[in-house]
Write a protein that holds these residues in place. Structure first.
Motif, short mmCIF file in Angstrom:
data_model
loop_
_atom_site.label_atom_id
_atom_site.label_comp_id
_atom_site.label_asym_id
_atom_site.label_seq_id
_atom_site.Cartn_x
_atom_site.Cartn_y
_atom_site.Cartn_z
N LEU A 281 -3.84 3.78 8.92
CA LEU A 281 -3.27 2.92 7.86
C LEU A 281 -3.59 3.50 6.71
O LEU A 281 -2.50 3.58 5.85
N ARG A 282 -4.71 4.24 6.32
CA ARG A 282 -4.89 4.96 4.90
C ARG A 282 -3.72 5.86 4.65
O ARG A 282 -3.04 5.89 3.62
N ASP A 283 -3.55 6.73 5.66
CA ASP A 283 -2.39 7.85 5.68
C ASP A 283 -1.02 7.42 5.27
O ASP A 283 -0.04 7.78 4.73
N ARG A 284 -0.72 6.25 6.23
CA ARG A 284 0.45 5.53 5.98
C ARG A 284 0.68 5.04 4.81
O ARG A 284 1.81 5.29 4.04
N LEU A 285 -0.15 4.33 4.16
CA LEU A 285 -0.20 3.84 2.96
C LEU A 285 -0.05 4.73 1.65
O LEU A 285 0.72 4.46 0.80
N ARG A 286 -0.48 6.08 1.92
CA ARG A 286 -0.62 6.96 0.91
C ARG A 286 0.79 7.85 0.96
O ARG A 286 1.13 8.23 -0.09
N THR A 287 1.44 7.49 1.94
CA THR A 287 2.70 8.36 2.00
C THR A 287 4.08 7.54 2.19
O THR A 287 5.24 7.92 1.94
N ASP A 288 3.99 6.21 2.39
CA ASP A 288 5.17 5.48 2.61
C ASP A 288 5.20 4.21 1.52
O ASP A 288 4.22 3.30 1.51
N ALA A 289 5.90 4.63 0.39
CA ALA A 289 6.13 3.65 -0.62
C ALA A 289 6.59 2.05 -0.25
O ALA A 289 5.88 1.33 -0.83
N ALA A 290 7.32 1.94 0.84
CA ALA A 290 7.73 0.43 1.12
C ALA A 290 6.74 -0.13 1.73
O ALA A 290 6.33 -1.29 1.58
N ASP A 291 5.74 0.50 2.64
CA ASP A 291 4.72 0.02 3.20
C ASP A 291 3.61 -0.33 2.34
O ASP A 291 2.93 -1.26 2.17
N ARG A 292 3.40 0.60 1.37
CA ARG A 292 2.45 0.42 0.23
C ARG A 292 2.66 -0.76 -0.46
O ARG A 292 1.98 -1.76 -0.85
N ALA A 293 4.04 -1.08 -1.07
CA ALA A 293 4.36 -2.11 -1.69
C ALA A 293 4.29 -3.53 -0.77
O ALA A 293 3.80 -4.52 -1.39
N LEU A 294 4.60 -3.41 0.25
CA LEU A 294 4.38 -4.49 1.42
C LEU A 294 2.88 -5.07 1.38
O LEU A 294 2.71 -6.20 1.09
#
Length: 186
Positions: free
Chosen positions: A132-145
């Motif tokens: 989860l941490r790594d995905r949120l660090r690299t994916d702006a759309a998922d971070r915004a969601l």
């Protein structure tokens, strides 16, 4: 799975009982990595004779992501049941026990601004937190969601911090599923 020195606990022990959410979402604070580094050093010193892995997890570990100002630290140990090896030293280093449950212990600072999650090295939760941490660090759309979900949930009143965390589960699982698909994992 490693050999156990003791039987693990079989139920959740929530020291002090449920607690309401009393902190809100704050914009990303660039001091959060330094706060993590201070606690990583404190934990390394307390567990100097142990084989441990220490990682910054949770929203404060994701640059640009708004978060509750609580630093989440993941510590992986050899045997979760051998509390005398890690729990006693962490308590001596000034942390307080909050959660004891099968496969997981949580200690925190008295100020409640740092949560230290202890698992075994091979625990699935370790991989899940890092995914989860790594995905949120690299994916702006998922971070915004994720940030939007947290901000919406914080508009409600929560008598139990765990209920707030549970309310984010569906979004977190969807984000991790996209991360697994992108990495070719099932």
């Amino acid at each position: 799975m490693p050999a156990r020195r003791h039987p693990d606990v079989t139920a959740l022990e929530l020291v002090g009982g449920p607690e309401p959410v009393t902190v809100g979402i704050h914009d990303y604070d660039p001091s959060w990595p330094a706060a993590f580094a201070e606690h990583r050093a404190r934990i390394r010193l307390a567990l100097a004779d142990q084989h441990v892995e220490i990682a910054h997890i949770g929203s404060t570990s994701v640059p640009g992501l708004a978060a509750k100002p609580i630093i989440d630290v993941l510590v992986a140990v050899d045997d979760i049941t051998a509390e005398e090896d890690y729990l006693d030293p962490l308590l001596a280093a000034g942390y307080e026990l909050r959660v004891r449950e099968p496969g997981h212990r949580l200690v925190r600072t008295p100020e409640r601004d740092v949560h230290v999650h202890v698992y075994e090295h091979d625990a699935r939760a370790v991989d899940e937190y890092l995914l989860l941490r790594d995905r949120l660090r690299t994916d702006a759309a998922d971070r915004a969601l994720y940030e939007g979900t947290k901000r919406e949930l914080m508009q409600r009143s929560w008598d139990d911090m765990n209920a707030y965390a549970d309310a984010k589960t569906a979004v977190i699982e969807a984000i991790k599923e996209r991360a697994r698909a992108e990495l070719g994992r099932s």
